[in-house]
Design a protein around this motif. Structure first.
Motif, PDB file in Angstrom:
ATOM      1  N   ILE A  20       0.946  -1.104   0.094  1.00 21.91           N
ATOM      2  CA  ILE A  20       0.091   0.046   0.052  1.00 21.91           C
ATOM      3  C   ILE A  20       0.882   1.407  -0.045  1.00 21.91           C
ATOM      4  CG2 ILE A  20      -1.835   1.393   1.284  1.00 21.91           C
ATOM      5  CD1 ILE A  20      -2.846  -1.497   2.410  1.00 21.91           C
ATOM      6  N   ASP A  21       0.595   2.126  -1.022  1.00 22.41           N
ATOM      7  CA  ASP A  21       1.661   3.082  -1.245  1.00 22.41           C
ATOM      8  C   ASP A  21       1.196   4.525  -0.607  1.00 22.41           C
ATOM      9  OD1 ASP A  21      -0.574   3.661  -2.729  1.00 22.41           O
ATOM     10  OD2 ASP A  21       0.471   3.799  -4.675  1.00 22.41           O
ATOM     11  N   ARG A  22       0.194   4.721   0.330  1.00 25.38           N
ATOM     12  CA  ARG A  22      -0.114   5.636   0.993  1.00 25.38           C
ATOM     13  C   ARG A  22      -0.469   5.394   2.440  1.00 25.38           C
ATOM     14  NH1 ARG A  22      -5.313   6.752   2.972  1.00 25.38           N
ATOM     15  NH2 ARG A  22      -7.026   5.296   1.834  1.00 25.38           N
ATOM     16  N   ALA A  23      -0.127   6.298   3.346  1.00 21.96           N
ATOM     17  CA  ALA A  23      -0.394   6.139   4.721  1.00 21.96           C
ATOM     18  C   ALA A  23      -1.967   6.435   5.045  1.00 21.96           C
ATOM     19  CB  ALA A  23       0.595   7.211   5.495  1.00 21.96           C
ATOM     20  N   PRO A  24      -2.405   5.836   5.721  1.00 22.36           N
ATOM     21  CA  PRO A  24      -3.866   6.183   6.373  1.00 22.36           C
ATOM     22  C   PRO A  24      -3.930   7.509   6.718  1.00 22.36           C
ATOM     23  CG  PRO A  24      -3.231   3.839   7.304  1.00 22.36           C
ATOM     24  CD  PRO A  24      -2.041   4.721   6.677  1.00 22.36           C
ATOM     25  N   GLU A  25      -5.228   8.155   6.659  1.00 19.62           N
ATOM     26  CA  GLU A  25      -5.383   9.575   6.859  1.00 19.62           C
ATOM     27  C   GLU A  25      -6.114   9.663   8.196  1.00 19.62           C
ATOM     28  OE1 GLU A  25      -7.744  10.604   3.678  1.00 19.62           O
ATOM     29  OE2 GLU A  25      -5.666  10.457   2.150  1.00 19.62           O
ATOM     30  N   ARG A  26      -6.647   8.612   8.789  1.00 20.29           N
ATOM     31  CA  ARG A  26      -7.462   8.959  10.140  1.00 20.29           C
ATOM     32  C   ARG A  26      -6.485   8.965  11.161  1.00 20.29           C
ATOM     33  NH1 ARG A  26     -12.573   5.781  10.126  1.00 20.29           N
ATOM     34  NH2 ARG A  26     -12.562   6.387  12.413  1.00 20.29           N
ATOM     35  N   THR A  27      -6.967  10.076  12.237  1.00 19.78           N
ATOM     36  CA  THR A  27      -6.133  10.459  13.370  1.00 19.78           C
ATOM     37  C   THR A  27      -6.949  10.015  14.499  1.00 19.78           C
ATOM     38  OG1 THR A  27      -7.036  12.576  13.376  1.00 19.78           O
ATOM     39  CG2 THR A  27      -4.780  12.529  12.219  1.00 19.78           C
ATOM     40  N   ASP A  28      -8.057   9.308  14.330  1.00 17.78           N
ATOM     41  CA  ASP A  28      -8.969   9.057  15.618  1.00 17.78           C
ATOM     42  C   ASP A  28      -8.837   7.660  15.865  1.00 17.78           C
ATOM     43  OD1 ASP A  28     -10.356   8.621  13.326  1.00 17.78           O
ATOM     44  OD2 ASP A  28     -12.365   8.957  14.278  1.00 17.78           O
ATOM     45  N   ILE A  29      -8.087   6.725  15.162  1.00 18.84           N
ATOM     46  CA  ILE A  29      -8.011   5.612  15.466  1.00 18.84           C
ATOM     47  C   ILE A  29      -6.430   5.182  15.582  1.00 18.84           C
ATOM     48  CG2 ILE A  29     -10.069   4.904  14.159  1.00 18.84           C
ATOM     49  CD1 ILE A  29      -8.369   4.456  11.492  1.00 18.84           C
ATOM     50  N   ARG A  30      -6.166   3.930  16.068  1.00 18.01           N
ATOM     51  CA  ARG A  30      -4.810   3.412  16.216  1.00 18.01           C
ATOM     52  C   ARG A  30      -4.509   2.668  14.743  1.00 18.01           C
ATOM     53  NH1 ARG A  30      -2.736  -1.445  20.031  1.00 18.01           N
ATOM     54  NH2 ARG A  30      -0.587  -1.040  19.718  1.00 18.01           N
ATOM     55  N   VAL A  31      -3.056   3.338  14.430  1.00 12.14           N
ATOM     56  CA  VAL A  31      -2.781   2.681  12.857  1.00 12.14           C
ATOM     57  C   VAL A  31      -1.557   1.776  13.064  1.00 12.14           C
ATOM     58  CG1 VAL A  31      -2.208   3.223  10.361  1.00 12.14           C
ATOM     59  CG2 VAL A  31      -3.860   4.337  11.801  1.00 12.14           C
ATOM     60  N   ILE A  32      -1.424   0.643  12.499  1.00 13.14           N
ATOM     61  CA  ILE A  32      -0.360  -0.307  12.645  1.00 13.14           C
ATOM     62  C   ILE A  32       0.061  -0.546  11.193  1.00 13.14           C
ATOM     63  CG2 ILE A  32       0.682  -2.289  13.339  1.00 13.14           C
ATOM     64  CD1 ILE A  32      -1.355  -2.513  15.824  1.00 13.14           C
ATOM     65  N   ALA A  33       1.326  -0.092  10.753  1.00 13.86           N
ATOM     66  CA  ALA A  33       1.631  -0.619   9.462  1.00 13.86           C
ATOM     67  C   ALA A  33       2.495  -1.864   9.609  1.00 13.86           C
ATOM     68  CB  ALA A  33       2.837   0.428   8.949  1.00 13.86           C
ATOM     69  N   VAL A  34       2.204  -2.838   8.751  1.00 12.35           N
ATOM     70  CA  VAL A  34       2.960  -4.154   8.580  1.00 12.35           C
ATOM     71  C   VAL A  34       3.375  -4.418   7.442  1.00 12.35           C
ATOM     72  CG1 VAL A  34       2.885  -6.712   9.294  1.00 12.35           C
ATOM     73  CG2 VAL A  34       1.422  -4.932  10.437  1.00 12.35           C
ATOM     74  N   PRO A  35       4.957  -4.405   7.100  1.00  9.56           N
ATOM     75  CA  PRO A  35       5.393  -4.602   5.887  1.00  9.56           C
ATOM     76  C   PRO A  35       5.320  -6.146   5.630  1.00  9.56           C
ATOM     77  CG  PRO A  35       7.185  -4.045   7.265  1.00  9.56           C
ATOM     78  CD  PRO A  35       5.947  -3.956   8.249  1.00  9.56           C
ATOM     79  N   ALA A  36       4.393  -6.676   5.222  1.00 13.23           N
ATOM     80  CA  ALA A  36       3.910  -8.103   5.596  1.00 13.23           C
ATOM     81  C   ALA A  36       4.625  -9.008   4.352  1.00 13.23           C
ATOM     82  CB  ALA A  36       2.562  -8.428   5.450  1.00 13.23           C
ATOM     83  N   ASN A  37       4.736  -8.428   3.260  1.00 10.69           N
ATOM     84  CA  ASN A  37       5.296  -9.317   2.199  1.00 10.69           C
ATOM     85  C   ASN A  37       6.923  -9.283   2.486  1.00 10.69           C
ATOM     86  OD1 ASN A  37       2.607  -8.204   1.185  1.00 10.69           O
ATOM     87  ND2 ASN A  37       3.283  -9.995  -0.554  1.00 10.69           N
ATOM     88  N   GLU A  38       7.315  -8.181   2.770  1.00 13.35           N
ATOM     89  CA  GLU A  38       8.952  -8.331   3.089  1.00 13.35           C
ATOM     90  C   GLU A  38       9.235  -9.070   3.976  1.00 13.35           C
ATOM     91  OE1 GLU A  38       7.751  -4.395   2.231  1.00 13.35           O
ATOM     92  OE2 GLU A  38       9.993  -3.633   2.727  1.00 13.35           O
ATOM     93  N   LEU A  39       8.426  -8.999   5.290  1.00 14.89           N
ATOM     94  CA  LEU A  39       8.691  -9.806   6.456  1.00 14.89           C
ATOM     95  C   LEU A  39       8.644 -11.304   6.067  1.00 14.89           C
ATOM     96  CD1 LEU A  39       7.260  -7.734   9.096  1.00 14.89           C
ATOM     97  CD2 LEU A  39       9.655  -7.898   8.610  1.00 14.89           C
ATOM     98  N   ALA A  40       7.538 -11.654   5.473  1.00 12.29           N
ATOM     99  CA  ALA A  40       7.050 -13.063   5.071  1.00 12.29           C
ATOM    100  C   ALA A  40       8.345 -13.614   4.046  1.00 12.29           C
ATOM    101  CB  ALA A  40       5.889 -13.108   4.330  1.00 12.29           C
ATOM    102  N   LEU A  41       8.707 -12.731   3.004  1.00 14.03           N
ATOM    103  CA  LEU A  41       9.836 -13.122   1.967  1.00 14.03           C
ATOM    104  C   LEU A  41      11.279 -13.532   3.109  1.00 14.03           C
ATOM    105  CD1 LEU A  41       9.769 -11.034  -1.295  1.00 14.03           C
ATOM    106  CD2 LEU A  41       9.763 -13.447  -0.728  1.00 14.03           C
ATOM    107  N   GLU A  42      11.438 -12.803   3.957  1.00 13.16           N
ATOM    108  CA  GLU A  42      12.596 -12.916   4.873  1.00 13.16           C
ATOM    109  C   GLU A  42      12.702 -14.284   5.400  1.00 13.16           C
ATOM    110  OE1 GLU A  42      13.292  -8.359   6.290  1.00 13.16           O
ATOM    111  OE2 GLU A  42      13.246  -9.811   7.892  1.00 13.16           O
ATOM    112  N   LEU A  43      11.074 -14.683   5.868  1.00 14.94           N
ATOM    113  CA  LEU A  43      10.850 -15.955   6.348  1.00 14.94           C
ATOM    114  C   LEU A  43      11.071 -17.028   5.506  1.00 14.94           C
ATOM    115  CD1 LEU A  43       7.925 -14.857   8.932  1.00 14.94           C
ATOM    116  CD2 LEU A  43      10.439 -15.505   9.629  1.00 14.94           C
ATOM    117  N   GLY A  44      10.907 -16.503   4.252  1.00 17.94           N
ATOM    118  CA  GLY A  44      10.934 -17.928   3.279  1.00 17.94           C
ATOM    119  C   GLY A  44       9.804 -17.817   2.316  1.00 17.94           C
TER     120      GLY A  44
END
Lengths: 355, 178
Positions: free
Chosen positions: B98-122
């Motif tokens: 996802i090439d943009r950051a979320p805009e909401r400021t009234d919620i908790r946001v967690i970014a997970v570089p999921a594909n990169e981390l998964a590739l590192e695992l194999g």
């Protein structure tokens, strides 16, 4: 609870039918109920039954007609356009006094419509659907477990009153997964009914099953007999559920998936201090007219919520019979109403009529 | 406790199975659960989503309109579900795709570089499990152990040899969240 499993509604209704003794399934694919025939094609051979994917819905329902005539426990399933195609056969089966199980996972209509969940087949399901004076017994479950429980008893009811039973679901109920438990035991084998046509080679008098009565007086008598059986079903089989209805000034009436959304709406209304409750028909045919009539007398207003342009609301008006104003909130075409929208609409009614 | 979750992404990213794992794990922990897939003509490459409710009480509506958590695995899903999250809720997004950051400021946001981390695992096939691990750590909706125990129920037989990799991916995602 022991043995709870996560089941899709479609697979759950199929497994429940098998446990209730269903051994023959005839169908034709259509979304959103394809997991039913898929499941049956795998499951029925395991219990000595047979699955047939027919060449069309019309063929499938007529296979049901033939197999039901042997006294076997038989089933078909489809979704709205497919159920329309089956109406001629359903009328014949009803006219021939045969029990069977029909499942309709309703999708948006008319015509091919869409594949998203709807409740716009209510008239078709509760008013017979095909030609002639007949009724089906129609259950409208609101959860996967309830769909299982109603299906487990469906054949007994169909055989008691000798008329088809329909499970009226929708796309959500078919596709949703919820935990369910099934009885450990299969329904016991039962002797062939005394009307079943299984061949008269043993020298007994041949039996005939059909729906033709060319003498008006005889057809009249037959219709009276059917009506009497439906009246008995109306006296014995009506089911409904009430939630927070005792002190409800605003009574919501909804069935199936929509009733689930109404529960959430009622919670929101109660938080705002509005005394809202729910009346949920579980049998939509026969309809719980008496129970709703009684309940409506203690309410200041009634709100029918359904995924159609207004079909259940007719039965609600018959039951309420002017005792309270009957309002209507509907979404259609496959759109599921939001709890917040229902609550907002309901709060508007309260502003006008309850306070 | 009521968790109402929407999980969305491309068909093939494993969003349905994430929801099913949560549902099985919730059920095994004695909670009430429901799972509803979007069932349009979605196939590989299209956008799919599922709604999961996990509750200590009887579940009223299984339909989720305002999720307490949205987990979005691709850009179209972020655009669609970011506005729906309940104020004070949680948004977890796959920052690998996802090439943009979320805009909401009234919620908790967690970014997970999921594909990169998964590739590192194999294998980036377990990107969904990395995200799920982050969700479990952030909410405690069900325990990571319960999800691990359900992997053999949910994964088809031909994928069972991937269970250890899935377990590692869950832990990797959990490690991202403080």
């Amino acid at each position: 609870m022991a043995g709870r499993k996560l089941f899709k509604g479609n697979e759950a209704v199929a497994e429940a039918a098998v446990r209730a003794g269903c051994r023959y399934f005839f169908g034709y694919p259509i979304t959103p109920q394809n997991e039913i025939p898929e499941y049956m094609s795998r499951r029925l051979p395991e219990v000595g039954g047979a699955f047939v994917q027919a060449e069309s819905e019309v063929a499938a329902i007529n296979m049901v007609y033939g197999a039901a005539g042997t006294g076997a426990r038989v089933m078909t399933s489809s979704s709205s356009p497919g159920i329309s195609l089956k109406q001629e056969g359903i009328s014949y089966i009803a006219g021939a006094d045969l029990p069977c199980l029909i499942v309709n996972m309703v999708r948006g209509g008319p015509g091919l419509g869409g594949i998203a969940p709807a409740q716009s087949d209510y008239f078709q399901a509760t008013r017979g659907g095909g030609h002639g004076d007949y009724h089906l017994i129609v259950y409208a479950p609101a959860s996967v477990q309830e769909m299982v429980d109603l299906t487990l008893g469906a054949y007994d009811v169909a055989e008691r009153y000798r008329m088809p039973v329909m499970i009226l679901g929708d796309g959500v109920l078919g596709q949703m997964m919820e935990p369910v438990s099934f009885p450990d035991q299969m329904a016991p084998d039962r002797p062939a009914p005394e009307w079943a046509t299984r061949g008269a080679r043993d020298g007994r008098t041949p039996r005939l099953i059909n729906s033709i009565y060319l003498k008006p007086e005889e057809l009249y008598k037959h219709n009276l007999d059917m009506a009497e059986r439906f009246e008995k079903a109306s006296a014995n089989e009506v089911r409904y559920e009430e939630v927070l209805a005792d002190d409800a000034e605003l009574l919501l009436v909804a069935y199936g998936t929509t009733s689930r959304v109404c529960r959430a709406a009622i919670e929101k209304l109660r938080e705002r201090g509005i005394k809202a409750g729910l009346f949920r028909p579980i049998t939509v045919s026969p309809f719980p007219y008496d129970a709703l009539s009684k309940r409506a007398k203690s309410a200041k207003a009634v709100l029918t919520v359904e995924m159609s342009m207004g079909q259940l609301v007719d039965d609600v008006k018959i039951a309420v019979a002017g005792a309270a104003p009957v309002h209507f909130f509907g979404t259609t075409g496959g759109v599921i109403p939001k709890a917040s929208d229902i609550a907002e609409y309901a709060a508007g009614i309260v502003g006008e009529e309850v306070r | 406790m009521v968790e109402e979750i929407i999980i969305a992404g491309f068909g093939g990213q494993g969003v349905m199975i994430m929801g099913q794992l949560l549902s099985y794990a919730g059920m095994h922990e004695g909670k009430n659960v429901s799972w509803i897939p979007s069932y349009g003509p979605e196939m590989r490459g299209g956008t799919a989503n599922c709604s999961v409710v996990i509750s200590d009480e009887q579940i009223g509506s299984p339909i989720v309109a305002e999720p307490t958590t949205a987990i979005v695995m691709n850009r179209p899903s972020l655009d669609r579900f970011e506005p729906a999250v309940r104020p004070g809720g949680l948004l977890i997004y796959n920052s690998s795709l996802i090439d943009r950051a979320p805009e909401r400021t009234d919620i908790r946001v967690i970014a997970v570089p999921a594909n990169e981390l998964a590739l590192e695992l194999g294998s980036d096939k377990v990107a969904n499990m990395v995200v799920l691990g982050a969700y479990l750590k952030a909410t405690g909706a069900v325990s990571e152990q319960a999800v691990r125990d359900c992997l053999s129920e949910v994964l088809p037989a031909r994928r069972r040899e991937l269970i250890p990799l899935n377990v590692k991916a869950l832990a990797r995602g959990a490690g991202l969240v403080s």
